[in-house]
Design a protein around this motif. Structure first.
Motif, short mmCIF file in Angstrom:
data_model
loop_
_atom_site.label_atom_id
_atom_site.label_comp_id
_atom_site.label_asym_id
_atom_site.label_seq_id
_atom_site.Cartn_x
_atom_site.Cartn_y
_atom_site.Cartn_z
N LYS A 2 0.83 -1.20 0.00
CA LYS A 2 0.00 0.00 0.00
C LYS A 2 0.87 1.26 0.00
O LYS A 2 0.62 2.22 -0.74
CB LYS A 2 -0.91 0.02 1.22
N ARG A 3 1.91 1.23 0.83
CA ARG A 3 2.74 2.42 0.95
C ARG A 3 3.45 2.77 -0.36
O ARG A 3 3.46 3.93 -0.78
CB ARG A 3 3.78 2.23 2.06
N ILE A 4 4.02 1.77 -1.01
CA ILE A 4 4.83 2.06 -2.19
C ILE A 4 4.01 2.23 -3.47
O ILE A 4 4.51 2.79 -4.45
CB ILE A 4 5.92 0.98 -2.41
N SER A 5 2.77 1.74 -3.47
CA SER A 5 1.97 1.86 -4.69
C SER A 5 0.86 2.90 -4.58
O SER A 5 0.18 3.18 -5.58
CB SER A 5 1.36 0.51 -5.07
N ALA A 6 0.66 3.46 -3.41
CA ALA A 6 -0.46 4.39 -3.21
C ALA A 6 -0.41 5.56 -4.18
O ALA A 6 0.65 6.15 -4.42
CB ALA A 6 -0.45 4.91 -1.78
N ARG A 7 -1.56 5.86 -4.76
CA ARG A 7 -1.67 7.03 -5.61
C ARG A 7 -3.08 7.60 -5.48
O ARG A 7 -4.03 6.90 -5.15
CB ARG A 7 -1.38 6.71 -7.07
N GLN A 8 -3.19 8.88 -5.76
CA GLN A 8 -4.48 9.54 -5.78
C GLN A 8 -5.08 9.42 -7.18
O GLN A 8 -4.38 9.58 -8.18
CB GLN A 8 -4.33 11.02 -5.40
N ALA A 9 -6.36 9.11 -7.25
CA ALA A 9 -7.03 8.95 -8.53
C ALA A 9 -8.47 9.44 -8.39
O ALA A 9 -8.96 9.71 -7.29
CB ALA A 9 -7.00 7.49 -8.97
N VAL A 10 -9.14 9.57 -9.52
CA VAL A 10 -10.53 10.03 -9.54
C VAL A 10 -11.44 8.81 -9.50
O VAL A 10 -11.49 8.02 -10.44
CB VAL A 10 -10.83 10.87 -10.79
N SER A 11 -12.14 8.65 -8.40
CA SER A 11 -13.11 7.57 -8.24
C SER A 11 -14.47 8.06 -8.74
O SER A 11 -14.92 9.15 -8.37
CB SER A 11 -13.20 7.15 -6.77
N ILE A 12 -15.11 7.26 -9.58
CA ILE A 12 -16.37 7.64 -10.20
C ILE A 12 -17.47 6.71 -9.72
O ILE A 12 -17.30 5.49 -9.71
CB ILE A 12 -16.27 7.58 -11.73
N ALA A 13 -18.60 7.27 -9.35
CA ALA A 13 -19.74 6.48 -8.91
C ALA A 13 -20.99 6.93 -9.66
O ALA A 13 -21.23 8.13 -9.83
CB ALA A 13 -19.96 6.61 -7.41
N ILE A 14 -21.78 5.98 -10.11
CA ILE A 14 -23.06 6.29 -10.74
C ILE A 14 -24.02 6.83 -9.69
O ILE A 14 -24.13 6.29 -8.59
CB ILE A 14 -23.66 5.03 -11.40
N ASN A 15 -24.68 7.93 -10.02
CA ASN A 15 -25.72 8.49 -9.16
C ASN A 15 -27.03 8.45 -9.94
O ASN A 15 -27.30 9.34 -10.76
CB ASN A 15 -25.38 9.92 -8.76
N PRO A 16 -27.86 7.43 -9.71
CA PRO A 16 -29.09 7.28 -10.49
C PRO A 16 -30.10 8.40 -10.26
O PRO A 16 -31.06 8.53 -11.03
CB PRO A 16 -29.64 5.93 -10.03
N GLU A 17 -29.88 9.21 -9.22
CA GLU A 17 -30.80 10.32 -8.95
C GLU A 17 -30.49 11.54 -9.82
O GLU A 17 -31.33 12.42 -9.99
CB GLU A 17 -30.72 10.71 -7.47
N LYS A 18 -29.28 11.59 -10.36
CA LYS A 18 -28.89 12.71 -11.20
C LYS A 18 -29.45 12.52 -12.61
O LYS A 18 -29.37 11.43 -13.17
CB LYS A 18 -27.36 12.85 -11.28
N LYS A 19 -29.98 13.57 -13.19
CA LYS A 19 -30.46 13.56 -14.55
C LYS A 19 -29.54 14.46 -15.39
O LYS A 19 -29.74 15.67 -15.45
CB LYS A 19 -31.91 14.06 -14.62
N PRO A 20 -28.53 13.88 -16.00
CA PRO A 20 -27.50 14.69 -16.65
C PRO A 20 -28.00 15.41 -17.90
O PRO A 20 -28.81 14.89 -18.66
CB PRO A 20 -26.42 13.67 -17.01
N LYS A 21 -27.50 16.63 -18.08
CA LYS A 21 -27.75 17.38 -19.30
C LYS A 21 -26.75 16.95 -20.37
O LYS A 21 -25.84 16.17 -20.11
CB LYS A 21 -27.62 18.89 -19.02
#
Length: 293
Positions: free
Chosen positions: A16-35
């Motif tokens: 964990k220590r040597i490979s840790a990186r920050q990344a963008v985690s994406i989650a579906i939000n079924p309540e959102k109605k995207p434009k």
């Protein structure tokens, strides 16, 4: 995980220590109605009407798999390390054939770029927020929000929630054994150091379970480590190792009794790019792969 040995615990912590990186985690939000200009999975895409819409080899229009509004991402401070472009829209399109536009042989053009014949990664440096959904939909592209395409991995149109999270290298990444050897050495694991055994022959069953639970990078990501249900396509091909950045990962997603995304039999799709091309905002050479169990 009480049955994990001390040396296994130390090795996992070191991994964990040597490979840790920050990344963008994406989650579906079924309540959102995207434009039409929002970040989303599926549905009708944003499009610059002065450009030709992406087509497959047979002339059929490609379907929007996902789009990420980079204006929003940067405004919300979620562009990790400023690696993604500062403005615009990044889009991923696929063909609705039986392999979702993937090229199993990874053909390259005369300049060495992987051909995007039946999929496309498109970057718009600027977004025209005045364009209407009706104007774009009139182009007649497949729209997963209209109906359930049986051949589509995305079953609908979904808004997204994105946040920065820490992630770690998974066991199927071709670089994992190198990280494992480093971690085992730091943990003082004599068997691994002396015999150079791999993780599978070194860890107990409980230890392997802990590896999967704590390290496996499944889910939807940008700039994270890849997850595979089978193997890393870069592993045995030296030419593929230049695609060192996972630009985007879309996993199968059927939580809460709802089927949102399904790649074959619960698979996952990955899009890789080189660090140089990403820095140059050049998305013409991308390794696209998906697999399932």
């Amino acid at each position: 995980m009480n049955n994990v040995s001390k040396v296994e615990r130390k090795t996992i912590d070191e991994l964990k220590r040597i490979s840790a990186r920050q990344a963008v985690s994406i989650a579906i939000n079924p309540e959102k109605k995207p434009k039409i200009t929002d970040s989303k999975f599926g549905g009708a895409p944003y499009w610059d009407l002065s450009m030709d819409y992406p087509k497959a080899e047979d002339g059929s229009l490609l379907m929007l798999l996902a789009q990420i509004n980079l204006d929003e991402l940067n405004r919300e401070g979620k562009n990790v390390g400023d690696k993604l472009p500062q403005t615009g829209m990044l889009q991923f399109f696929i063909d609705l054939d039986d392999i979702y536009g993937m090229d199993f042989d990874y053909h390259a053009d005369h300049e060495g770029r992987l051909e995007q014949n039946n999929f496309r990664v498109v970057y718009h440096k600027k977004v025209d927020y005045t364009v209407s959904a009706e104007e774009i939909k009139a182009l007649g592209m497949p729209d997963s929000a209209k109906e359930e395409f049986e051949e589509s991995p995305v079953w609908g149109e979904y808004g997204l929630d994105m946040k920065i999270k820490e992630t770690y290298i998974g066991m199927d990444d071709y670089r994992f054994e190198e990280y494992f050897q480093q971690a085992a050495k730091a943990a003082g694991w004599k068997k691994v150091i002396e015999q150079k055994t791999g993780y599978y022959d070194s860890f107990s069953e409980e230890g392997i379970d802990a590896l999967f639970e704590e390290l496996e990078p499944s889910g939807h990501w940008m700039l994270g480590y890849p997850y595979f249900t089978q193997y890393d396509p870069r592993e045995d091909n030296s030419k593929m190792k230049k695609y060192s950045v996972q630009l985007f990962q879309m996993d199968s997603d059927y939580n809460d009794g709802n089927d949102y995304v399904l790649w074959g039999d619960a698979g996952v799709a990955n899009f890789f790019i080189s660090e140089e091309d990403l820095a140059n905002e050049d998305f013409r050479d991308v390794l696209y792969s998906w697999d399932c169990a």
